[in-house]
Design a protein around this motif. Structure first.
Motif, PDB file in Angstrom:
ATOM      1  N   PHE A  25       0.818  -1.198   0.000  1.00  0.00           N
ATOM      2  CA  PHE A  25       0.000   0.000   0.000  1.00  0.00           C
ATOM      3  C   PHE A  25       0.860   1.259   0.000  1.00  0.00           C
ATOM      4  CE2 PHE A  25      -2.782   3.235   1.892  1.00  0.00           C
ATOM      5  CZ  PHE A  25      -3.801   3.207   0.959  1.00  0.00           C
ATOM      6  N   THR A  77       0.597   4.171  -2.710  1.00  0.00           N
ATOM      7  CA  THR A  77       0.354   5.553  -2.294  1.00  0.00           C
ATOM      8  C   THR A  77       1.406   6.494  -2.872  1.00  0.00           C
ATOM      9  OG1 THR A  77      -0.695   4.795  -0.259  1.00  0.00           O
ATOM     10  CG2 THR A  77       0.080   7.061  -0.287  1.00  0.00           C
ATOM     11  N   GLU A 108      -6.119   9.715  -2.292  1.00  0.00           N
ATOM     12  CA  GLU A 108      -6.202   8.595  -1.346  1.00  0.00           C
ATOM     13  C   GLU A 108      -7.307   7.624  -1.753  1.00  0.00           C
ATOM     14  OE1 GLU A 108      -7.291   7.847   3.319  1.00  0.00           O
ATOM     15  OE2 GLU A 108      -6.184   9.672   2.808  1.00  0.00           O
ATOM     16  N   GLU A 109      -8.449   8.148  -2.129  1.00  0.00           N
ATOM     17  CA  GLU A 109      -9.554   7.296  -2.564  1.00  0.00           C
ATOM     18  C   GLU A 109      -9.190   6.541  -3.835  1.00  0.00           C
ATOM     19  OE1 GLU A 109     -12.788   5.098  -2.892  1.00  0.00           O
ATOM     20  OE2 GLU A 109     -12.321   6.328  -1.131  1.00  0.00           O
ATOM     21  N   CYS A 159      -6.934   3.638  -2.811  1.00  0.00           N
ATOM     22  CA  CYS A 159      -7.708   2.587  -2.133  1.00  0.00           C
ATOM     23  C   CYS A 159      -8.592   1.839  -3.128  1.00  0.00           C
ATOM     24  CB  CYS A 159      -8.575   3.196  -1.026  1.00  0.00           C
ATOM     25  SG  CYS A 159      -7.627   3.773   0.386  1.00  0.00           S
ATOM     26  N   SER A 160      -9.172   2.575  -4.066  1.00  0.00           N
ATOM     27  CA  SER A 160     -10.045   1.943  -5.065  1.00  0.00           C
ATOM     28  C   SER A 160      -9.257   1.029  -6.001  1.00  0.00           C
ATOM     29  CB  SER A 160     -10.777   3.009  -5.883  1.00  0.00           C
ATOM     30  OG  SER A 160     -11.670   3.734  -5.081  1.00  0.00           O
ATOM     31  N   LEU A 196      -6.440  -0.624  -5.248  1.00  0.00           N
ATOM     32  CA  LEU A 196      -6.086  -1.825  -4.490  1.00  0.00           C
ATOM     33  C   LEU A 196      -7.297  -2.716  -4.260  1.00  0.00           C
ATOM     34  CD1 LEU A 196      -3.877  -3.416  -3.089  1.00  0.00           C
ATOM     35  CD2 LEU A 196      -4.284  -2.063  -1.024  1.00  0.00           C
ATOM     36  N   SER A 197      -8.412  -2.139  -3.849  1.00  0.00           N
ATOM     37  CA  SER A 197      -9.602  -2.967  -3.607  1.00  0.00           C
ATOM     38  C   SER A 197     -10.134  -3.543  -4.917  1.00  0.00           C
ATOM     39  CB  SER A 197     -10.678  -2.184  -2.862  1.00  0.00           C
ATOM     40  OG  SER A 197     -11.253  -1.186  -3.671  1.00  0.00           O
ATOM     41  N   ASN A 208     -16.452   5.597  -7.601  1.00  0.00           N
ATOM     42  CA  ASN A 208     -16.155   5.985  -6.223  1.00  0.00           C
ATOM     43  C   ASN A 208     -15.888   7.480  -6.091  1.00  0.00           C
ATOM     44  OD1 ASN A 208     -16.493   3.341  -5.440  1.00  0.00           O
ATOM     45  ND2 ASN A 208     -14.322   2.931  -5.158  1.00  0.00           N
TER      46      ASN A 208
END
Length: 186
Positions: free
Chosen positions: A2, A6, A33-34, A37-38, A40-41, A82
């Motif tokens: 992560f 980032t 940041e979103e 995260c999006s 990776l998810s 998102n």
């Protein structure tokens, strides 16, 4: 993993987010940041859904990392949705952020993971992160299969791993014996 993601989002986010007048400046950090995260998810969701071939192709260099890549396209849809729902960005603006960020971030991750000179991050780290720690299962097998087809299996053991990095180095330098021979003038 992560942290590397980032860093890459921050690195490539300048053009896609910070210099984008349609993204309010006070939201720049949260949008980046979103997006990270999006991404990776989204990769984790693809692995959980069994989309191993497309991801393995991308990780092994079989397919270009651009908007025509099915992994990139799927992640762009997730990031766009998102960003739109969380920040009220229009589909065009959110899509522009996703299109400007995702290929560069994924390309950076794959390049970093495949860089034999950088031992801080390996392809297996990326596979483990997106497969929930089960990186030696189907996804790593698929990466090894595709990598072997494209010459990444340097030591011909049927898998792509750290041993291949070592084999690539020793092939290019004449091995330890060649190095010692040069040191001692032989």
């Amino acid at each position: 993993m992560f942290e590397q993601l980032t860093q890459l989002v921050q690195q490539f986010g300048t053009d896609a987010v910070v210099n984008n007048n349609a993204v309010p400046n006070e939201q720049n950090e949260a949008v980046m940041e979103e997006a990270g995260c999006s991404i990776l998810s989204g990769l984790k969701d693809m692995v959980a859904g069994g989309n191993l071939g497309d991801i393995a192709g991308m990780l092994s260099g079989k397919t270009p990392i651009d908007m025509n890549n099915p992994v990139v396209a799927e992640l762009a849809g997730k990031v766009t949705g998102n960003l739109g729902s969380k920040f009220g960005l229009s589909p065009e603006v959110a899509g522009g952020v996703a299109d400007g960020l995702i290929p560069k971030v994924l390309g950076g991750l794959v390049n970093k993971a495949n860089d034999t000179g950088d031992s801080s991050f390996q392809i297996s780290d990326l596979v483990n992160a997106i497969s929930g720690g089960s990186g030696n299962s189907g996804l790593m097998d698929a990466v090894s299969k595709y990598g072997g087809q494209f010459g990444l299996d340097q030591n011909a053991d049927g898998k792509v791993d750290a041993g291949d990095a070592m084999a690539a180095v020793t092939k290019n330098t004449g091995g330890l014996g060649g190095l010692l021979g040069k040191l001692f003038g032989r």
